[in-house]
Write an enzyme that holds these catalytic residues in place. Sequence first.
Site, short mmCIF file in Angstrom:
data_model
loop_
_atom_site.label_atom_id
_atom_site.label_comp_id
_atom_site.label_asym_id
_atom_site.label_seq_id
_atom_site.Cartn_x
_atom_site.Cartn_y
_atom_site.Cartn_z
N GLU A 82 -1.93 -9.84 1.56
CA GLU A 82 -3.13 -9.50 0.75
C GLU A 82 -3.47 -10.81 -0.15
OE1 GLU A 82 -4.38 -5.41 0.28
OE2 GLU A 82 -5.84 -6.13 -1.59
N HIS A 84 -11.47 4.77 -5.53
CA HIS A 84 -10.26 4.99 -6.65
C HIS A 84 -10.76 5.33 -7.96
CE1 HIS A 84 -7.25 2.19 -4.03
NE2 HIS A 84 -7.29 3.61 -3.54
#
Length: 564
Positions: free
Chosen positions: A433, A448
Amino acid sequence: MTESEDIEIVKKRLGRRSIVLVGLMGCGKSSVGKRLAFKLGLPFVDADDEIERAAAKSINEIFADHGEALFRDGERKVIARLLRNGPQVLATGGGAYMHAETRQSVRENGIAIWLRAELPVLMRRVMKRDTRPLLREGNPEATMQKLIEARYPVYAEADMTVESRDEPHDIIVAEILNRLAAPSTAQARTSQGAAPSRSVSVELGDRSYDVLIASGLLRDAGALIKARLGAVKCGVVTDENVARHHLATLEESLKAEGLFAGSIVMKPGEATKSFRDLATLSERLLELGLERGDLVVPFGGGVIGDLAGFAAGILRRGIRFVQIPTSLLAQVDSSVGGKTGINTPQGKNLIGVFHQPSLVIADTAVLATLPPRQMRAGYAEVAKYGLLGDAQFFAWLEANWQGVFGNNGPALTKAIETSVAAKAAIVARDETETGERALLNLGHTFGHALEAWTGYSDRLLHGEGVAIGMCMAFRLSENIGICPRGRADRVVKHLKAVGLPTKIGDIPGGRANAGELLKLMGQDKKVRGGKATFILVRDIGQAFVTREVVPETVKAFLGREIAL
Ligand SMILES: NC(=O)c1ccc[n+]([C@@H]2O[C@H](COP(=O)([O-])OP(=O)(O)OC[C@H]3O[C@@H](n4cnc5c(N)ncnc54)[C@H](O)[C@@H]3O)[C@@H](O)[C@H]2O)c1
């Protein structure tokens, strides 16, 4: 296609075969069956009525006079006889399909449709009547729950699963006709009912691995592991829910190949992804005598996959592991890509390692026992792959989502395969990532924050947070003028149809505050230099990563979102 066209196709396809409805008492076999038979111009036959007629006694009397074993034997014979008289719509008693011989005659002479209903729906319907021998004594709800646990994994072998909700039965009948007429059903039947099997490769050089996707793979897990990874010892890690339904099958399969070292059963739920559980688990894996060449086998949803994958990553400085994901979310997302880890009071997934599995075995049949809310939450991640990079896949989901939820069918396999292939391609290009992999977080920055706001409680599952977050990402993109109008509405319409929440106001209990949510977004691990990373969209299937959204814009947007 019109309904009469559907009916013609279904009749042609059936030929001499019958439609056989299976499921627990109260799932609607008789009322759905009668309506379905009427539409198809076929006779409706209730196997229980036939048994009563043949014995000249009521089912209760047969149970009382002769016991369950004799009843089951009679039931098997009556169903075998009835199946020779097709075509018809045949409703079977709740226990009939549990008999292997009956399943075999249904396979040979019919198409089995499981009407799957949740416990509260069944109880509401069944308690209105008092004629059911199995619910006569003790606590009927506990008895029904036990029947669900014992029977659902077997019902899952039916050719088609249809959710039986509290809605008019005509809707269910229309869904059945529609799905029986769909081309994919024909393909499934010509391959003798076997759901297609797929394999997706995650290309990471000498750490490449396959993700195997098919119905019924669990029974072959031992042989698959042995053929690919050798005669290794396997330490299985699972949770209580998965263990109750499926652990015996996995253990048997590993034992048959001489691979079984032992099973460790953890408590279900996000709280298990903790340092304390990691310590206990690591020690117990060592006690199983796992050595460097051996395997950890996480067998469960994302929680077990993340925790046990992490344990494998640090045990003896890293041993191999094989993921056997059992939730939809785990099959399409968390089991692939090598992210493992645990939560701390400072946040989710802040401690962990990248550690790729050596093989992933996704058995679609185990999803039959997954609670529908969890199934929907996992579906949000499936839709995510369409929304972030594959408009065609999203359009396919819009047309076929009901097939995806009717587990064990080709639509479910296709949805999982397409999702895994999308993730595999991104992971292969950006394993750790540093760039593109962040696209997989579409909907996650908002999601989130909402999960943290609800205290990671039952109020909001991870996938539900992602569903709301994706709708918000589309609305924000439209608001700042980078995405054509109407796209957010299309996304909302689809996710709503599936039964997912699409806005903050859909979360039960309490009203959010924009400042608080903004602060929670600042705590996300994707924040760099104080700026949150957003995945925004130029259109359906065209997501991109940006850190250029100013906090004032986000705060004003959040204010509007809360008021929606
Ligand atoms: N590593 C990654 O790349 C990644 C990606 C996405 C999410 N995650 C993590 O995954 C976790 C969420 O995963 P999840 O949604 O699978 O949650 P989960 O593991 O808690 O499973 C959900 C519930 O379903 C039950 N369950 C699972 N399979 C079942 C089955 N076949 N039958 C009956 N019950 C079953 C579980 O016991 C649990 O109660 C989160 O911790 C999230 O952070 C990780």
